[in-house]
Design an enzyme around this catalytic site. Structure first.
Site, short mmCIF file in Angstrom:
data_model
loop_
_atom_site.label_atom_id
_atom_site.label_comp_id
_atom_site.label_asym_id
_atom_site.label_seq_id
_atom_site.Cartn_x
_atom_site.Cartn_y
_atom_site.Cartn_z
N ALA A 100 96.27 40.52 -9.48
CA ALA A 100 96.68 40.00 -10.79
C ALA A 100 98.18 39.44 -11.09
O ALA A 100 99.53 39.74 -10.37
CB ALA A 100 96.87 41.21 -11.04
N ASN A 152 83.80 41.69 -14.69
CA ASN A 152 84.67 40.57 -15.75
C ASN A 152 83.81 41.27 -17.08
O ASN A 152 83.84 41.54 -18.09
CB ASN A 152 85.17 39.43 -15.42
CG ASN A 152 85.85 39.23 -14.95
OD1 ASN A 152 85.83 38.62 -13.93
ND2 ASN A 152 87.45 39.95 -15.34
N LYS A 198 82.69 40.00 -8.82
CA LYS A 198 83.57 39.67 -9.66
C LYS A 198 83.10 38.85 -11.15
O LYS A 198 84.43 39.80 -12.59
CB LYS A 198 84.63 38.76 -9.10
CG LYS A 198 85.56 37.86 -10.33
CD LYS A 198 87.27 38.78 -9.79
CE LYS A 198 88.14 38.95 -10.86
NZ LYS A 198 88.78 37.73 -11.68
#
Ligand code: KPL
Length: 298
Positions: free
Chosen positions: A126, A183, A179
């Protein structure tokens, strides 16, 4: 500057947080990185800094604007709604290698030459901040893999020596799907409720909605590939716990009134569901709510 298949010249489309991270590590590996210079674009280089949580010395990055002769190596790291604008008028070589560092799936479909070598990048790192200061909040694993499958290109080993946690994944698909589901659950709900990621595990209404989204995603992915192991809710809950204090990227986009990545994330799931004749009502609802910025009571 030496240029060979082992020392590719990279152009960068999207010099935000993720683009800056990629550019810093490509540069650390000894590869030239430039912004494609468009007619009338500023000739001056873009200067940035990347700082680290672990006390490493900050990296200074200078990105020159280079005339875009046929582009053979391109990093696409803009947010998905801006893909068309980022690629517009770029002279891509017929066999261009593209590193796609974006959330969601399918954002470059139909936008690259037939012979393009699309390399998907999945990262759990991140980066926060705004130009010109970017901060690597969490450095976790990053995987790259060819969309059509296949071994790593020659330059990959050099890059992996300079990009902590970078691995080649063959195939990359399951990591992308994991992923994508994280999300598809965390991003729209945290955006619509305007909460940090960890709230998904604390608020019963939010948890119920999150579970429904995760289960519907498993239904679709299981229909696409009967070998899909499911278990998405546990994985999503682990991501929400590990990033409990974070503002998701969609929440940040919504707070700024910017375009969101909903079409490449939940929109991709809905398009695949339609193709298979499946209904995903919870995803349909959040897509409509994010587009209209509303969500009614369950
Ligand atoms: O990738 C993310 C995002 O915000 O886009 C998660 C995993 C949800 C972390 O915030």
């Amino acid at each position: 500057m030496i240029c060979s298949p082992d020392v590719p010249f990279w152009y960068l489309a999207g010099a935000g947080n993720m683009g800056t991270l990629a550019a810093c590590y490509l540069r650390a590996a000894g590869f030239p990185v430039a912004l494609p210079r468009r007619d009338g674009g500023p000739p001056a280089p873009l200067r940035k800094t990347l700082t680290f949580e672990d006390g490493r010395a900050p990296l200074a990055l200078e990105l020159p604007a280079a005339p875009a002769a046929p582009i053979r190596h391109l990093v696409v790291a803009c947010k998905t709604p801006y893909s068309d604008a980022a690629l517009a008028d770029l002279p891509l070589a017929p066999d261009v290698t593209v590193l796609r560092l974006q959330n969601g799936l399918g954002s470059l479909d139909g936008r690259l030459p037939e012979g393009a070598d699309l390399i998907e990048v999945v990262t759990t790192s991140a980066v926060k901040g705004r130009h010109p200061s970017h901060h690597l909040v969490a450095e976790n694993q990053t995987w790259m893999g060819r969309a059509r499958g296949g071994p790593a290109p020659a330059w990959f080993q050099t890059l992996a020596r300079h990009w902590p946690g970078l691995e080649w994944a063959e195939p990359i698909r399951d990591r992308q799907w994991r992923k994508l589901v994280a999300n598809a659950v965390i991003n729209p709900l945290t955006g619509l409720y305007d909460v940090a990621n960890g709230r998904l595990l604390e608020d019963p209404e939010l948890s119920a909605r999150a579970r429904r989204l995760a289960d519907e995603a498993d239904t679709l992915l299981g229909a696409l590939d009967p070998a899909w192991p499911g278990g998405s809710w546990d994985q999503v809950a682990a991501v929400a716990a590990a990033t409990a204090g974070n503002t998701s990227s969609m929440r940040a986009d919504m707070q700024r009134g910017a375009g969101t990545e909903i079409d490449a994330i939940n929109g991709w799931l809905l398009r695949e569901a339609r193709r298979l004749g499946l209904e995903l009502p919870a995803h349909r609802e959040v897509v409509a709510a994010v587009r209209g910025r509303t969500l009614s009571a369950p």
